[in-house]
Design a protein around this motif. Sequence first.
Motif, PDB file in Angstrom:
ATOM      1  N   GLN A 125      13.510 -19.426   1.397  1.00 34.05           N
ATOM      2  CA  GLN A 125      13.364 -20.295   2.435  1.00 34.05           C
ATOM      3  C   GLN A 125      14.835 -20.247   3.302  1.00 34.05           C
ATOM      4  OE1 GLN A 125      13.000 -24.934   2.142  1.00 34.05           O
ATOM      5  NE2 GLN A 125      10.942 -24.139   2.377  1.00 34.05           N
ATOM      6  N   ARG A 126      14.746 -20.429   4.711  1.00 34.56           N
ATOM      7  CA  ARG A 126      15.864 -20.160   5.475  1.00 34.56           C
ATOM      8  C   ARG A 126      15.775 -21.097   6.615  1.00 34.56           C
ATOM      9  NH1 ARG A 126      17.067 -18.248   1.268  1.00 34.56           N
ATOM     10  NH2 ARG A 126      18.379 -16.435   1.045  1.00 34.56           N
ATOM     11  N   CYS A 127      16.866 -21.904   7.030  1.00 41.51           N
ATOM     12  CA  CYS A 127      16.879 -22.789   7.963  1.00 41.51           C
ATOM     13  C   CYS A 127      17.963 -22.560   9.257  1.00 41.51           C
ATOM     14  CB  CYS A 127      16.914 -24.053   7.435  1.00 41.51           C
ATOM     15  SG  CYS A 127      15.944 -24.651   6.163  1.00 41.51           S
ATOM     16  N   GLN A 140      12.943 -23.957  -1.449  1.00 37.44           N
ATOM     17  CA  GLN A 140      12.908 -22.780  -2.252  1.00 37.44           C
ATOM     18  C   GLN A 140      12.844 -22.917  -3.587  1.00 37.44           C
ATOM     19  OE1 GLN A 140      15.764 -19.687  -0.809  1.00 37.44           O
ATOM     20  NE2 GLN A 140      16.439 -19.432  -2.901  1.00 37.44           N
ATOM     21  N   GLY A 141      11.907 -21.905  -4.133  1.00 39.18           N
ATOM     22  CA  GLY A 141      11.559 -21.906  -5.689  1.00 39.18           C
ATOM     23  C   GLY A 141      10.385 -23.180  -6.147  1.00 39.18           C
ATOM     24  N   ASP A 142       9.968 -23.914  -5.240  1.00 42.10           N
ATOM     25  CA  ASP A 142       9.077 -25.107  -5.551  1.00 42.10           C
ATOM     26  C   ASP A 142       7.762 -24.271  -5.704  1.00 42.10           C
ATOM     27  OD1 ASP A 142      11.025 -26.867  -5.736  1.00 42.10           O
ATOM     28  OD2 ASP A 142      10.394 -28.012  -3.902  1.00 42.10           O
ATOM     29  N   SER A 143       6.820 -24.750  -6.492  1.00 43.70           N
ATOM     30  CA  SER A 143       5.521 -24.424  -6.870  1.00 43.70           C
ATOM     31  C   SER A 143       4.630 -25.397  -5.616  1.00 43.70           C
ATOM     32  CB  SER A 143       4.842 -24.685  -8.164  1.00 43.70           C
ATOM     33  OG  SER A 143       5.558 -23.729  -9.051  1.00 43.70           O
ATOM     34  N   VAL A 144       3.819 -24.767  -4.839  1.00 42.97           N
ATOM     35  CA  VAL A 144       2.719 -25.613  -4.078  1.00 42.97           C
ATOM     36  C   VAL A 144       1.362 -25.155  -4.417  1.00 42.97           C
ATOM     37  CG1 VAL A 144       4.668 -25.825  -2.442  1.00 42.97           C
ATOM     38  CG2 VAL A 144       3.178 -23.687  -2.244  1.00 42.97           C
ATOM     39  N   THR A 145       0.723 -25.966  -3.725  1.00 47.68           N
ATOM     40  CA  THR A 145      -0.847 -25.520  -3.905  1.00 47.68           C
ATOM     41  C   THR A 145      -1.280 -24.725  -2.873  1.00 47.68           C
ATOM     42  OG1 THR A 145      -1.338 -27.826  -4.943  1.00 47.68           O
ATOM     43  CG2 THR A 145      -3.236 -26.440  -3.843  1.00 47.68           C
ATOM     44  N   ALA A 146      -0.480 -25.127  -1.576  1.00 44.09           N
ATOM     45  CA  ALA A 146      -0.684 -24.231  -0.147  1.00 44.09           C
ATOM     46  C   ALA A 146       0.268 -24.824   0.701  1.00 44.09           C
ATOM     47  CB  ALA A 146      -2.219 -24.211   0.126  1.00 44.09           C
ATOM     48  N   MET A 147       0.149 -24.123   1.949  1.00 48.10           N
ATOM     49  CA  MET A 147       1.072 -24.728   3.011  1.00 48.10           C
ATOM     50  C   MET A 147       0.117 -24.920   4.159  1.00 48.10           C
ATOM     51  SD  MET A 147       4.592 -22.982   2.382  1.00 48.10           S
ATOM     52  CE  MET A 147       5.599 -23.612   3.491  1.00 48.10           C
ATOM     53  N   GLY A 148       0.457 -26.063   5.190  1.00 45.80           N
ATOM     54  CA  GLY A 148      -0.303 -26.202   6.152  1.00 45.80           C
ATOM     55  C   GLY A 148      -0.856 -27.598   6.097  1.00 45.80           C
ATOM     56  N   THR A 149      -1.299 -28.092   7.320  1.00 47.29           N
ATOM     57  CA  THR A 149      -1.985 -29.370   7.282  1.00 47.29           C
ATOM     58  C   THR A 149      -3.428 -29.529   6.785  1.00 47.29           C
ATOM     59  OG1 THR A 149      -2.558 -28.753   9.810  1.00 47.29           O
ATOM     60  CG2 THR A 149      -0.514 -29.890   9.540  1.00 47.29           C
ATOM     61  N   THR A 209      23.590 -16.863   6.805  1.00 44.65           N
ATOM     62  CA  THR A 209      24.339 -18.037   7.207  1.00 44.65           C
ATOM     63  C   THR A 209      23.376 -19.125   7.626  1.00 44.65           C
ATOM     64  OG1 THR A 209      24.504 -17.574   9.515  1.00 44.65           O
ATOM     65  CG2 THR A 209      26.408 -17.070   8.145  1.00 44.65           C
ATOM     66  N   ASN A 210      21.951 -18.982   6.899  1.00 48.22           N
ATOM     67  CA  ASN A 210      20.999 -20.014   7.318  1.00 48.22           C
ATOM     68  C   ASN A 210      20.328 -20.692   6.002  1.00 48.22           C
ATOM     69  OD1 ASN A 210      20.157 -17.129   9.410  1.00 48.22           O
ATOM     70  ND2 ASN A 210      20.499 -19.116  10.142  1.00 48.22           N
ATOM     71  N   SER A 211      21.192 -21.062   5.383  1.00 52.90           N
ATOM     72  CA  SER A 211      20.753 -21.780   4.176  1.00 52.90           C
ATOM     73  C   SER A 211      20.216 -23.161   4.333  1.00 52.90           C
ATOM     74  CB  SER A 211      21.959 -22.033   3.232  1.00 52.90           C
ATOM     75  OG  SER A 211      21.751 -22.811   2.139  1.00 52.90           O
ATOM     76  N   CYS A 212      19.092 -23.571   3.739  1.00 52.46           N
ATOM     77  CA  CYS A 212      18.689 -24.882   4.051  1.00 52.46           C
ATOM     78  C   CYS A 212      19.159 -26.070   3.342  1.00 52.46           C
ATOM     79  CB  CYS A 212      17.157 -24.980   3.631  1.00 52.46           C
ATOM     80  SG  CYS A 212      16.038 -23.593   4.593  1.00 52.46           S
ATOM     81  N   SER A 213      20.205 -25.803   2.393  1.00 48.39           N
ATOM     82  CA  SER A 213      21.058 -26.725   1.718  1.00 48.39           C
ATOM     83  C   SER A 213      22.129 -27.667   2.794  1.00 48.39           C
ATOM     84  CB  SER A 213      21.800 -25.960   0.661  1.00 48.39           C
ATOM     85  OG  SER A 213      22.797 -25.649   1.171  1.00 48.39           O
TER      86      SER A 213
END
Length: 213
Positions: A125-127, A140-149, A209-213
């Motif tokens: 993931q980059r921000c 980044q690294g998280d388990s998800v079921t899906a993405m989206g509304t 240079t686009n870390s999300c932290s």
Amino acid sequence: MIARAVLADRIARLGRDSRGVSILEFALILPILITLGLYGTELAYMATINMQVSQIATSVADNASRLGQTDNSSVTPTVTEDQISSVIKGALVEGNAFDFETNGRIILSSLEKNGATGGQYIHWQRCSGSLAKNSAYGKQGDSVTAMGTSGHTVTAPSGSAVMYAEVYYQYQPLFGTMFTSNTQFHQEAAYVVRDDRNLTPGVTGTSGTNSCS
């Protein structure tokens, strides 16, 4: 007596004089017309900015999905930090006209299928952008079921990835808080990777240079 009669006659004539009625009516209605005009301008500007935010989300996801297409080597390409930075910088340029970098946030995630568990996860993931926002789906690294509304969720197919862009923008009104305040736009877009991509290493390179932290 004559003076009183003349005065009374002039007062009567003044009462019958309607030559200034239109000007008076216009003066009374002008503030309402100006307010409606300014409100309409604000609404039109809001719609324009919201559309541009949506276009930024689409361009980020679309361009990220095309990374590696021009690589003619026999080795399946990876995604590099430089390539991601180029995609995000291009999106920031799109928003220069309304100062997106200062008031907005781009979150680009690589949604992939976890070969070990069979589930979905955010591989990388980059921000970018100064607005303090986190992904609505995880980091980044998280388990998800899906993405989206709801009703519009997406999952990554086996062996490929979905480039998922979330874009936020804190709206800057034309007329201060007269008609609107604390309005935030949120747009999302997703594209499946268009070509073969080596997903195993995630993002390669060290100049990002686009870390999300």
